[in-house]
Design a protein around this motif. Structure first.
Motif, PDB file in Angstrom:
ATOM      1  N   THR A 165       0.845  -1.190   0.000  1.00  0.00           N
ATOM      2  CA  THR A 165       0.000   0.000   0.000  1.00  0.00           C
ATOM      3  C   THR A 165       0.877   1.235   0.000  1.00  0.00           C
ATOM      4  O   THR A 165       2.056   1.160   0.338  1.00  0.00           O
ATOM      5  CB  THR A 165      -0.916   0.032   1.241  1.00  0.00           C
ATOM      6  N   ASP A 166       0.313   2.351  -0.384  1.00  0.00           N
ATOM      7  CA  ASP A 166       1.031   3.617  -0.274  1.00  0.00           C
ATOM      8  C   ASP A 166       0.305   4.573   0.668  1.00  0.00           C
ATOM      9  O   ASP A 166       0.678   5.722   0.813  1.00  0.00           O
ATOM     10  CB  ASP A 166       1.217   4.276  -1.644  1.00  0.00           C
ATOM     11  N   THR A 167      -0.773   4.081   1.324  1.00  0.00           N
ATOM     12  CA  THR A 167      -1.589   4.916   2.195  1.00  0.00           C
ATOM     13  C   THR A 167      -1.726   4.249   3.559  1.00  0.00           C
ATOM     14  O   THR A 167      -2.047   3.062   3.637  1.00  0.00           O
ATOM     15  CB  THR A 167      -2.981   5.142   1.586  1.00  0.00           C
ATOM     16  N   TYR A 168      -1.481   5.019   4.611  1.00  0.00           N
ATOM     17  CA  TYR A 168      -1.463   4.480   5.970  1.00  0.00           C
ATOM     18  C   TYR A 168      -2.248   5.396   6.913  1.00  0.00           C
ATOM     19  O   TYR A 168      -2.417   6.580   6.643  1.00  0.00           O
ATOM     20  CB  TYR A 168      -0.028   4.413   6.510  1.00  0.00           C
ATOM     21  N   PHE A 169      -2.677   4.846   8.046  1.00  0.00           N
ATOM     22  CA  PHE A 169      -3.156   5.686   9.128  1.00  0.00           C
ATOM     23  C   PHE A 169      -1.965   6.167   9.941  1.00  0.00           C
ATOM     24  O   PHE A 169      -0.925   5.531   9.980  1.00  0.00           O
ATOM     25  CB  PHE A 169      -4.101   4.925  10.053  1.00  0.00           C
ATOM     26  N   VAL A 170      -2.159   7.286  10.614  1.00  0.00           N
ATOM     27  CA  VAL A 170      -1.143   7.777  11.525  1.00  0.00           C
ATOM     28  C   VAL A 170      -1.364   7.107  12.875  1.00  0.00           C
ATOM     29  O   VAL A 170      -2.390   7.280  13.503  1.00  0.00           O
ATOM     30  CB  VAL A 170      -1.222   9.303  11.667  1.00  0.00           C
ATOM     31  N   LEU A 171      -0.381   6.334  13.302  1.00  0.00           N
ATOM     32  CA  LEU A 171      -0.461   5.689  14.608  1.00  0.00           C
ATOM     33  C   LEU A 171      -0.147   6.691  15.707  1.00  0.00           C
ATOM     34  O   LEU A 171      -0.877   6.830  16.677  1.00  0.00           O
ATOM     35  CB  LEU A 171       0.515   4.512  14.666  1.00  0.00           C
ATOM     36  N   THR A 172       0.946   7.424  15.562  1.00  0.00           N
ATOM     37  CA  THR A 172       1.328   8.409  16.567  1.00  0.00           C
ATOM     38  C   THR A 172       2.201   9.492  15.951  1.00  0.00           C
ATOM     39  O   THR A 172       2.729   9.322  14.856  1.00  0.00           O
ATOM     40  CB  THR A 172       2.081   7.737  17.739  1.00  0.00           C
ATOM     41  N   TYR A 173       2.310  10.593  16.675  1.00  0.00           N
ATOM     42  CA  TYR A 173       3.183  11.698  16.270  1.00  0.00           C
ATOM     43  C   TYR A 173       4.074  12.055  17.448  1.00  0.00           C
ATOM     44  O   TYR A 173       3.605  12.209  18.583  1.00  0.00           O
ATOM     45  CB  TYR A 173       2.378  12.922  15.856  1.00  0.00           C
ATOM     46  N   TRP A 174       5.394  12.206  17.182  1.00  0.00           N
ATOM     47  CA  TRP A 174       6.377  12.543  18.201  1.00  0.00           C
ATOM     48  C   TRP A 174       6.999  13.888  17.896  1.00  0.00           C
ATOM     49  O   TRP A 174       7.719  14.037  16.913  1.00  0.00           O
ATOM     50  CB  TRP A 174       7.472  11.472  18.260  1.00  0.00           C
ATOM     51  N   PRO A 175       6.746  14.914  18.727  1.00  0.00           N
ATOM     52  CA  PRO A 175       7.388  16.211  18.521  1.00  0.00           C
ATOM     53  C   PRO A 175       8.799  16.284  19.083  1.00  0.00           C
ATOM     54  O   PRO A 175       9.508  17.251  18.836  1.00  0.00           O
ATOM     55  CB  PRO A 175       6.458  17.181  19.259  1.00  0.00           C
ATOM     56  N   GLY A 176       9.233  15.274  19.848  1.00  0.00           N
ATOM     57  CA  GLY A 176      10.573  15.252  20.410  1.00  0.00           C
ATOM     58  C   GLY A 176      10.683  14.150  21.437  1.00  0.00           C
ATOM     59  O   GLY A 176       9.681  13.597  21.890  1.00  0.00           O
ATOM     60  N   GLY A 204     -11.154   5.152  18.251  1.00  0.00           N
ATOM     61  CA  GLY A 204      -9.880   4.897  17.583  1.00  0.00           C
ATOM     62  C   GLY A 204      -9.477   3.439  17.657  1.00  0.00           C
ATOM     63  O   GLY A 204      -9.516   2.826  18.732  1.00  0.00           O
ATOM     64  N   PRO A 205      -9.074   2.832  16.532  1.00  0.00           N
ATOM     65  CA  PRO A 205      -8.797   1.396  16.496  1.00  0.00           C
ATOM     66  C   PRO A 205      -7.350   1.007  16.786  1.00  0.00           C
ATOM     67  O   PRO A 205      -7.038  -0.186  16.838  1.00  0.00           O
ATOM     68  CB  PRO A 205      -9.142   1.029  15.046  1.00  0.00           C
ATOM     69  N   LEU A 206      -6.459   1.970  16.990  1.00  0.00           N
ATOM     70  CA  LEU A 206      -5.031   1.642  17.055  1.00  0.00           C
ATOM     71  C   LEU A 206      -4.514   1.543  18.488  1.00  0.00           C
ATOM     72  O   LEU A 206      -5.054   2.161  19.401  1.00  0.00           O
ATOM     73  CB  LEU A 206      -4.220   2.687  16.286  1.00  0.00           C
ATOM     74  N   PRO A 207      -3.425   0.771  18.691  1.00  0.00           N
ATOM     75  CA  PRO A 207      -2.857   0.620  20.043  1.00  0.00           C
ATOM     76  C   PRO A 207      -2.117   1.868  20.489  1.00  0.00           C
ATOM     77  O   PRO A 207      -1.766   2.725  19.678  1.00  0.00           O
ATOM     78  CB  PRO A 207      -1.906  -0.562  19.877  1.00  0.00           C
ATOM     79  N   GLU A 208      -1.883   1.960  21.791  1.00  0.00           N
ATOM     80  CA  GLU A 208      -1.130   3.058  22.381  1.00  0.00           C
ATOM     81  C   GLU A 208      -0.605   2.586  23.734  1.00  0.00           C
ATOM     82  O   GLU A 208      -1.028   1.542  24.241  1.00  0.00           O
ATOM     83  CB  GLU A 208      -2.011   4.288  22.561  1.00  0.00           C
ATOM     84  N   PRO A 209       0.325   3.328  24.355  1.00  0.00           N
ATOM     85  CA  PRO A 209       0.747   2.962  25.711  1.00  0.00           C
ATOM     86  C   PRO A 209      -0.436   3.062  26.664  1.00  0.00           C
ATOM     87  O   PRO A 209      -1.333   3.887  26.479  1.00  0.00           O
ATOM     88  CB  PRO A 209       1.812   4.018  26.039  1.00  0.00           C
ATOM     89  N   PHE A 210      -0.428   2.221  27.711  1.00  0.00           N
ATOM     90  CA  PHE A 210      -1.530   2.267  28.677  1.00  0.00           C
ATOM     91  C   PHE A 210      -1.012   1.901  30.062  1.00  0.00           C
ATOM     92  O   PHE A 210       0.028   1.231  30.196  1.00  0.00           O
ATOM     93  CB  PHE A 210      -2.668   1.321  28.263  1.00  0.00           C
ATOM     94  N   CYS A 211      -1.696   2.350  31.081  1.00  0.00           N
ATOM     95  CA  CYS A 211      -1.310   2.045  32.448  1.00  0.00           C
ATOM     96  C   CYS A 211      -1.484   0.550  32.677  1.00  0.00           C
ATOM     97  O   CYS A 211      -2.579   0.014  32.480  1.00  0.00           O
ATOM     98  CB  CYS A 211      -2.164   2.842  33.430  1.00  0.00           C
TER      99      CYS A 211
END
Length: 354
Positions: free
Chosen positions: A272-283, A300-307
Motif C-alpha cells: 500500500t502507499d496509504t497508511y493511518f497515523v499511529l502516533t506523532y512525536w514532537p521530540g 480509535g482502532p489503534l494501540p497506544e501505551p496504557f497504564c
C-alpha cells in the motif's frame, strides 16, 4: 473468505512544532475557521524543513503482540530521538504510519509500519539512518536485527523541494507517499522543473483540496527518486471515520497529474502507499499524540501505551507517574537519574538503552 486488509498509521502533534510561532498561531486560527484560504498558498510553506526520511518495516505481531506495540514504540522513540540530538542531528518530529493486514480468520497477521521524519536538512535525515538506527541497541539487540522485523528495515532520506502545512498537526490522521523513479540524466533541469511545479501549482492544489493537513515534494539524488507525501485530515463520514479517512486519501489523485508525463516512472507500492497515523512525536521528551487511538478519538482502532503495560510512558492524553499509574511508575521515574529498579524499558526517560 479472502484475505482482508485494513490501513493504519500515526500522526499528530502540538501545533507549530514544525513551523515557527507565526505558523502555529495561523494554524490554530485555521482550525477554528475551517479550511485554509488558498489565494496565497505560499504563506503555508514550511520554512525550516529541508530534509525528510521515510522508513519501512514489516512487523510480525506473533512475536511482538499488538497490545505491546504502543509501549515498545514509545520507549524506542524516547531513546532514538534522544540519540539523534546527542549526535547533533536536527530531527524535528516523527509520524509513525501503520497498515494492518488480516488473515482469513480476521486476525492481524502483519503490520506494515515505519516512520516519516522531518529534519532541518537532508544530512540530518541521512545521519539518523547511519548513526542512530544503525547503532541503536536495546537489551543488546540491534534495532534492525529484532526478530519481529525479520530484517525488513529500509530507510530512505530525501531533500525537501517544497513543503506546506495547512492545518495544525493535531489534524493529521492518514499519510500517503507516491514515488517516481527518475529516468533522465538531466537531473538538474528536472529538479528545477519540479521545484517550479511545486511553487506554481502543486502547493495550491494541495491547499484547495481541503482534505490535507500537509503536503511535501521530495527528491533523492542518491536513489534517483522523487516522492510526494500528503497527510490527510480525519473525515467524519460513514462508514467509521478510519475507513472513510483512509479510503478518501487513497483515492485522491497526485497533486500534479502531469508528473507521470515527465521523465519519471511511478513506482508501484509493495502492499500500500496509504497508511493511518499511529502516533506523532514532537521530540524525545515531549508528550506524543496517538490520534487514531482511544485516548484521542473515542472509537480509535489503534494501540497506544496504557497504564499496566509495564512501562512508565506519558502521552498528550495520559500522564503516567507514581500517582496516576503506580503499576508502571516508580516514585523516582522522571527525576533524570536511572535509579535501582528502573531500566530502559520501564523508565525510558531516565535510563539509557544497553
Amino acid at each position: 473468505m479472502s484475505r482482508r486488509t485494513c490501513w493504519v498509521v500515526s500522526c499528530a502533534a502540538l501545533a507549530g512544532c514544525v513551523g515557527g510561532a507565526e505558523e502555529a498561531l495561523v494554524g490554530e486560527a485555521r482550525a477554528a475557521l475551517g479550511p485554509p484560504s488558498c489565494e496565497d498558498a505560499a504563506r503555508y510553506e514550511l520554512r525550516d524543513v529541508g530534509g525528510a526520511q521515510f522508513n519501512n518495516i514489516t512487523l510480525d505481531p506473533s512475536i511482538l503482540p499488538l497490545a505491546d506495540v504502543g509501549k515498545v514504540l514509545a520507549n524506542d522513540q524516547v531513546h532514538m530521538l534522544r540519540a539523534a540530538a546527542e549526535n547533533g542531528l536536527h530531527v524535528l518530529n516523527k509520524h509513525v504510519p501503520a497498515f494492518f493486514i488480516f488473515d482469513d480468520q480476521g486476525n492481524v497477521s502483519q503490520i506494515r509500519a515505519g516512520g516519516f521524519y522531518q529534519c532541518a536538512t537532508l544530512l540530518d535525515c541521512q545521519g539518523y539512518i547511519s548513526e542512530v538506527v544503525a547503532n541503536y541497541r536495546l537489551d543488546g539487540v540491534l534495532f534492525v536485527d529484532r526478530p519481529e522485523f525479520n530484517h525488513s528495515f529500509q530507510g530512505h532520506a530525501y531533500e525537501v523541494l517544497g513543503g506546506a502545512q495547512f492545518r495544525p498537526l493535531t489534524d493529521d490522521y492518514a499519510i500517503k507517499i507516491t514515488r517516481w523513479q527518475i529516468t533522465t540524466t538531466q537531473t538538474h533541469a528536472l529538479r528545477a522543473n519540479l521545484t517550479a511545479r511545486w511553487n506554481s501549482r502543486m502547493r495550491e492544489t494541495a491547499c484547495r483540496r481541503g482534505t490535507l493537513a500537509q503536503a511535501l515534494l521530495l527528491w533523492s539524488d542518491a536513489e534517483q527518486v522523487v516522492a510526494e507525501v500528503v497527510i490527510g485530515v480525519k473525515r467524519n463520514e460513514p462508514p467509521p471515520y478510519f475507513e472513510a479517512t483512509l479510503a478518501g486519501l487513497a483515492s485522491e489523485p497526485v497533486l500534479d497529474p502531469d508528473m507521470d508525463a515527465l521523465p519519471l516512472v511511478r513506482i508501484p507500492p509493495d502492499v500500500t502507499d496509504t497508511y493511518f497515523v499511529l502516533t506523532y512525536w514532537p521530540g524525545a521528551f515531549e508528550p506524543s499524540l496517538w490520534l487514531n487511538s482511544p485516548s484521542t478519538t473515542p472509537d480509535g482502532p489503534l494501540p497506544e501505551p496504557f497504564c499496566g503495560d509495564g512501562s512508565c510512558n506519558t502521552t498528550a492524553a495520559n500522564v503516567e507517574n507514581v500517582a496516576t499509574c503506580p503499576a508502571d511508575c516508580l516514585a523516582t521515574c522522571g527525576n533524570g537519574s536511572c535509579d535501582p529498579g528502573e531500566s530502559a524499558v520501564t523508565c525510558a526517560v531516565d535510563c539509557l538503552p544497553q
